[in-house]
Structures are given as structure tokens and as C-alpha cells.
Design an enzyme around this catalytic site. Structure first.
Site, PDB file in Angstrom:
ATOM      1  N   TYR A  76       0.638  -1.020   0.179  1.00  0.00           N
ATOM      2  CA  TYR A  76       0.206   0.081  -0.181  1.00  0.00           C
ATOM      3  C   TYR A  76       1.535   1.420  -0.179  1.00  0.00           C
ATOM      4  CZ  TYR A  76      -4.259   3.120   0.632  1.00  0.00           C
ATOM      5  OH  TYR A  76      -4.800   4.295   0.824  1.00  0.00           O
ATOM      6  N   PHE A 128      -6.487  19.737 -24.256  1.00  0.00           N
ATOM      7  CA  PHE A 128      -7.795  18.786 -24.846  1.00  0.00           C
ATOM      8  C   PHE A 128      -8.987  18.847 -24.098  1.00  0.00           C
ATOM      9  CE2 PHE A 128      -8.753  14.639 -24.264  1.00  0.00           C
ATOM     10  CZ  PHE A 128      -8.527  14.203 -25.531  1.00  0.00           C
ATOM     11  N   ASP A 129      -9.967  18.192 -24.412  1.00  0.00           N
ATOM     12  CA  ASP A 129     -10.856  18.469 -24.186  1.00  0.00           C
ATOM     13  C   ASP A 129     -11.059  18.346 -22.344  1.00  0.00           C
ATOM     14  OD1 ASP A 129     -10.974  15.522 -24.205  1.00  0.00           O
ATOM     15  OD2 ASP A 129     -13.028  15.518 -25.565  1.00  0.00           O
ATOM     16  N   ASP A 219       1.833  19.053 -21.045  1.00  0.00           N
ATOM     17  CA  ASP A 219       1.188  17.776 -21.446  1.00  0.00           C
ATOM     18  C   ASP A 219       1.715  17.248 -21.809  1.00  0.00           C
ATOM     19  OD1 ASP A 219      -1.093  16.342 -21.671  1.00  0.00           O
ATOM     20  OD2 ASP A 219      -2.592  17.557 -21.928  1.00  0.00           O
ATOM     21  N   ALA A 221       1.078  13.977 -23.671  1.00  0.00           N
ATOM     22  CA  ALA A 221       0.681  12.489 -23.340  1.00  0.00           C
ATOM     23  C   ALA A 221       1.683  12.080 -24.039  1.00  0.00           C
ATOM     24  CB  ALA A 221      -1.019  12.226 -23.845  1.00  0.00           C
ATOM     25  N   LYS A 262      -0.817   7.023 -23.369  1.00  0.00           N
ATOM     26  CA  LYS A 262      -0.203   6.912 -25.158  1.00  0.00           C
ATOM     27  C   LYS A 262       1.011   6.554 -25.873  1.00  0.00           C
ATOM     28  CE  LYS A 262      -4.274   9.679 -24.595  1.00  0.00           C
ATOM     29  NZ  LYS A 262      -5.110  10.080 -23.291  1.00  0.00           N
ATOM     30  N   HIS A 453     -19.988  14.953 -25.867  1.00  0.00           N
ATOM     31  CA  HIS A 453     -19.804  13.996 -26.563  1.00  0.00           C
ATOM     32  C   HIS A 453     -19.489  12.539 -26.607  1.00  0.00           C
ATOM     33  CE1 HIS A 453     -15.933  15.703 -25.257  1.00  0.00           C
ATOM     34  NE2 HIS A 453     -15.644  14.038 -26.123  1.00  0.00           N
TER      35      HIS A 453
HETATM   36  N1  F0G Z   1      -4.138  15.556 -22.442  1.00  0.00           N
HETATM   37  C1  F0G Z   1      -3.911  15.286 -23.787  1.00  0.00           C
HETATM   38  C2  F0G Z   1      -3.442  15.313 -24.440  1.00  0.00           C
HETATM   39  C3  F0G Z   1      -4.596  13.703 -24.364  1.00  0.00           C
HETATM   40  O1  F0G Z   1      -4.809  13.303 -25.483  1.00  0.00           O
HETATM   41  C4  F0G Z   1      -5.237  13.014 -22.906  1.00  0.00           C
HETATM   42  C5  F0G Z   1      -6.640  12.221 -23.863  1.00  0.00           C
HETATM   43  C6  F0G Z   1      -5.571  13.519 -21.866  1.00  0.00           C
HETATM   44  C7  F0G Z   1      -4.659  14.790 -21.348  1.00  0.00           C
HETATM   45  C8  F0G Z   1      -6.518  13.271 -20.963  1.00  0.00           C
HETATM   46  O2  F0G Z   1      -6.126  11.953 -20.380  1.00  0.00           O
HETATM   47  O3  F0G Z   1      -7.500   9.573 -20.802  1.00  0.00           O
HETATM   48  O4  F0G Z   1      -5.758   9.815 -19.616  1.00  0.00           O
HETATM   49  O5  F0G Z   1      -7.376  10.904 -18.574  1.00  0.00           O
HETATM   50  N2  F0G Z   1      -6.497  11.565 -24.791  1.00  0.00           N
HETATM   51  C9  F0G Z   1      -7.268  10.581 -25.087  1.00  0.00           C
HETATM   52  C10 F0G Z   1      -7.593  10.419 -27.168  1.00  0.00           C
HETATM   53  C11 F0G Z   1      -8.522  10.382 -24.235  1.00  0.00           C
HETATM   54  O6  F0G Z   1      -8.266  10.301 -27.301  1.00  0.00           O
HETATM   55  O7  F0G Z   1      -6.772  11.458 -26.969  1.00  0.00           O
HETATM   56  P1  F0G Z   1      -6.807  10.597 -20.495  1.00  0.00           P
END
Ligand code: F0G
Length: 465
Positions: A76, A128-129, A219, A221, A262, A453
Site C-alpha cells: 500500500y 485537450f477536452d 501535458d 501524453a 498514449k 460528446h
Molecule cells: N491530455 C491529452 C493531450 C490527451 O490527449 C488526453 C487524452 C488527456 C490529456 C487525458 O488523459 O484520457 O488518460 O485521462 N486523450 C485521449 C484521446 C482520451 O483519445 O485523445 P486520460
């Protein structure tokens, strides 16, 4: 003597475990889509032949990653696997505090809870969204400042992921530095075509951040793909390794977070890393509330191990050469078939410009969603809309305010599909393009206010038959 450079770039791996693909009939797909309310997020995966919904959590892990999972320490607190991951992230980023998170948006929620709030503004090349949604959920504002030309999708330029430096500087001066919570640079810029950010742009953004005393976060990813695109496209970078390029990028930030689903190939996982002690403390306090103890952050010990290995594999040159070339290959094929795409191809996906392919459908008819649905109906290929369904807003009287783009993203999971899958995709998309003018608009039936969406229901706007 140098190795001969062969023309054909091959997948730099062989396959040990396979999964069958799901073949369906046109009639089945029609029924599935109706049931799903024309929302591809609601389509069961076993009704999808080739799944390009996302490159997130859908990659194939390596034998090394699976082996590392067996070494997972499930304690843990203070698990050995945490220290393995901590050392890997510190070595790569140079950042002091490493907080494992179950995925990217968990890191976003924790970080913005500590730094956002009403009156605060976040400035980015593009949020990102989930990033935008997590910022807005604190009452703060998220502003995108992409470089001029980034929205001119048909016109190629090497670094359309850059931030508009003049706009960034001016916006901080206008708002006052105390209102700007942070600058966020998204590598690569997912919302605008997976386009890379140059080191020159990062360096200049860092200079602005220092001058105004505003923190800069990355960010990351897709930091490894960004590094390879820098190597290919930025003057003076061709002879450096992707690791060196990545390290330089990290040297310009105060902190970063990664959805490791990613570039690090894991099916789940992420982290937040930062230097500021006080901020790290409030983030740890917040993560205990919702994510877990700070040495596991909502992940199993085995997940931390797989992530540590994935961070290294992501920067392998053979892999990155193949990865970026395979995306470009799909772009070449679509372009030859007359399909308008975001130019040039970026790191993890090809983005089709539905506004240009379907000029007869206005944004209120969700052209990119209509195209994504047609692609599914034609051959069971699942993609994702990045347009008015994802980013559109509502006006004062409930009218749909269009997004600034209408794209269909074909995101390519890493190490999962082969070249023949891509050839098939090109054939299918070329067929869809010849019938573009017959594709009908959609109408929104229902959607929640935030990240709508994912769960929206739609239907054809024109009665069928
Ligand atoms: N930042 C970026 C640039 C992303 O592309 C994503 C996720 C996130 C943050 C959030 O990360 O999904 O691990 O919580 N992108 C995915 C996509 C969902 O389909 O592009 P997460």
C-alpha cells in the site's frame, strides 16, 4: 561502415499474442448505430472491425512490460514499484516530485483543484477536452492560443502545434500575471491535428513564463512522438536522440503531467511531476482524497512497473521511426485518394477535414460526426469526431455555436495494427469519399452540458427513405 538505409520501414517487432477482429454485416452495423444514438462511444467494441477511436490505452504492451508486471510490488505504501517509476520519471524530466495518477485527467483534476478557481485563467497552445473541462470545473477559464495558421488545416507547416508567442505575452500583460494560473503546452497538440511543438517555441514560451513569473506546465501524453517530429523537422535537431530532445523540452517546465496510456503504451496509468514543494503537498493531499496514497495513485504496483518500462521504450529510435512513418503512410494514401486531411500528418493520428469533404453539411448538422458514422457503416471502422459535437457551445437561446474545426480523427493504437490494416483503411476511406455528397446531416437529440460528446444521442436530421 554505415548500415544501408532500406526504403521499406518495417514494424520493429514480431507478434506473440493475437486477438481476432470482429466482422459484422452492414445490417448489423445499421442496427448497432441506431441503438447507439449515432454516437460511436456507445458502440460495443465487438461490433468494431478496426478501432481508431483513440490511441489511448489501446496499444500493445511489450514482452518486457508484461514481465515487469510480474515484479509489481503491491504494498500500500512505499512500494518498490513506486521508487522504480519515480527514478524513471525523475531521470527523464529532471522534476523532483513524482505523483502516480491513474490517468491524465486525474492529474488534471488534482493539479487544477490546487491552482484553478474563479478568476483564474489557463493559457495553452490548445487544451485537450478533459483538460479544458477540469479547468472549467474549478470555475477558471481555459484559453487556446494556437500559432497563426494552425487552423489552416490544408496548409502544411512543420510546427503547427506551437503557441502564439505574441498573443501569449500580450494576454498575460492584459490579464495581469497574478490571474494566470499557468501556461500549458500540450505535446503534441492533440486537439489541432496531433501537430508537434518546436523546441524553439518551448524555449520562447519559457522566457515569457519566467519574465511574468507564471509557471509553465507540459501535458506530455505524446512527448516521444513530439521529440521525433522535432528531430525530423527542426533545424539543428537531426543528429540528436529523441531522449536528448525530450530532456531539453522538460528542462523548460515547472511541472508536467502525462496520460501514459498514449506514448508509454500502458492500458492504464499516468503521473504528475513538479518541482514546487508547496504545490506538491496540496496535490498529494488532494490525491489521497480521490486517487489513493501518493505512492500508488489509483494504480496497482504492476501498473507502475509497466509504465516505467514504457517510458523508455517510447523513445526507442527504431520504434519512433516506424511509428511516425506509419502515420505518414496513411496520410499519403488518403491524400492520393482525394481525402482532405490536416497537413502535414502529425504523431498519432490522421485527421480528416470534414468541412472540406462535406461542404454541404453546416456545423449544426455535425459533418464530422456524420462522416465518422458513415465510415463505421461502410466497414466497421470506428473513429472520433473532433468538431462541433465535442467542442460546440450553446448560445443564449440554446442555439448551437460551431467549433472552429470539423475533423474526424483516425487515431492509431501503437504496435497494434499492421500495414495491411492501413491499406484497408485507405481503400475504405477512398470509397466513402466518392459518396461524400450523399452523406446526410445529423441532429442532436440530447447531451449533458460537460463533455457531452461521450454520451450524446443523435439522429439523422433528414428523414430516411
Ligand atoms: N491530455 C491529452 C493531450 C490527451 O490527449 C488526453 C487524452 C488527456 C490529456 C487525458 O488523459 O484520457 O488518460 O485521462 N486523450 C485521449 C484521446 C482520451 O483519445 O485523445 P486520460
Amino acid at each position: 561502415m554505415n548500415e544501408r538505409a532500406w526504403k521499406t520501414i518495417i514494424e520493429p517487432f514480431k507478434v506473440k499474442v493475437v486477438e481476432p477482429l470482429a466482422f459484422t454485416t452492414r445490417a448489423e452495423r445499421e442496427a448497432v448505430l441506431r441503438e447507439a444514438g449515432w454516437n460511436l462511444f456507445k458502440v460495443p467494441a465487438d461490433k468494431v472491425l478496426i478501432d481508431l477511436l483513440t490511441d489511448s490505452g489501446t496499444s500493445a504492451m511489450s514482452a518486457e512490460q508484461w514481465s515487469a508486471m510480474m515484479r509489481g510490488d503491491e504494498s500500500y505504501a512505499g512500494a518498490r514499484s513506486f521508487f522504480t517509476l519515480e527514478a524513471e520519471v525523475r531521470g527523464l524530466t529532471g522534476l523532483k516530485h513524482v505523483l502516480p495518477m491513474h490517468q491524465g485527467r486525474a492529474a488534471e483534476r488534482v493539479l487544477f483543484k490546487a491552482t484553478g478557481g474563479p478568476g483564474k485563467v489557463f493559457l495553452s497552445n490548445s487544451h485537450f477536452d478533459t483538460t479544458r473541462a477540469n479547468i472549467e470545473a474549478t470555475g477558471a477559464e481555459a484559453l487556446d492560443l494556437p500559432v497563426p495558421g494552425a487552423l489552416d488545416f490544408g496548409r502544411p507547416a512543420p510546427f503547427k502545434g506551437d503557441v502564439d508567442l505574441a498573443a501569449l505575452d500580450a494576454k498575460i500583460a492584459e490579464l495581469g500575471a497574478s490571474r494566470v494560473a499557468m501556461i500549458i503546452m500540450t505535446l503534441t497538440n492533440n486537439s489541432l491535428g496531433g501537430q508537434p511543438v518546436s523546441l524553439a517555441n518551448l524555449r520562447a514560451a519559457r522566457e515569457i513564463s519566467k519574465r511574468h513569473k507564471v509557471p509553465l506546465f507540459l501535458d506530455v501524453a505524446r512527448f516521444a512522438e513530439n521529440s521525433w517530429l522535432v528531430k525530423l523537422r527542426e533545424k539543428g535537431q537531426a543528429d540528436r536522440t529523441p531522449t536528448e530532445i525530450a530532456r531539453e523540452a522538460f528542462s523548460y517546465c515547472d511541472g508536467c503531467w502525462m496520460s501514459s496510456k498514449k506514448d508509454a503504451f500502458v492500458n492504464i496509468g499516468g503521473f504528475l511531476a513538479l518541482n514546487n514543494d508547496a504545490l506538491a503537498k496540496s496535490c498529494r493531499d488532494e490525491m489521497i482524497l480521490g486517487e489513493g496514497f501518493p505512492t500508488y495513485g489509483g494504480l496497482a504496483g504492476r501498473d507502475l512497473e509497466a509504465l516505467a518500462v514504457g517510458l523508455r521504450e517510447a523513445l526507442d529510435e527504431h520504434y519512433l521511426r516506424y511509428r511516425i512513418r506509419s502515420i505518414e503512410y496513411l496520410g499519403d494514401g488518403l491524400r492520393k485518394a482525394g481525402v482532405p486531411i490536416v497537413e502535414p500528418p502529425g504523431g498519432h493520428a490522421i485527421y480528416i477535414d470534414a468541412r472540406r469533404l462535406l461542404p454541404h453539411i453546416p456545423p449544426q448538422g455535425y459533418p464530422a460526426q456524420a462522416l465518422a458514422c458513415e465510415l463505421y457503416l461502410t466497414a466497421g471502422v470506428r473513429s472520433v469526431e473532433i468538431g462541433t459535437l465535442m467542442f460546440g457551445r450553446r448560445g443564449p437561446s440554446g442555439e448551437v455555436l460551431p467549433a472552429s474545426m470539423e475533423l474526424v480523427r483516425l487515431a492509431i493504437p501503437r504496435r497494434a495494427y499492421t500495414q495491411s490494416h492501413v491499406d484497408f483503411l485507405i481503400e475504405v476511406m477512398a470509397d466513402v469519399a466518392t459518396r461524400a455528397k450523399d452523406i446526410k446531416p445529423l441532429r442532436l437529440v440530447e447531451a449533458p452540458a460537460r463533455l457531452g460528446h461521450f454520451t450524446a444521442r443523435l439522429e439523422p436530421a433528414v428523414a430516411e427513405g
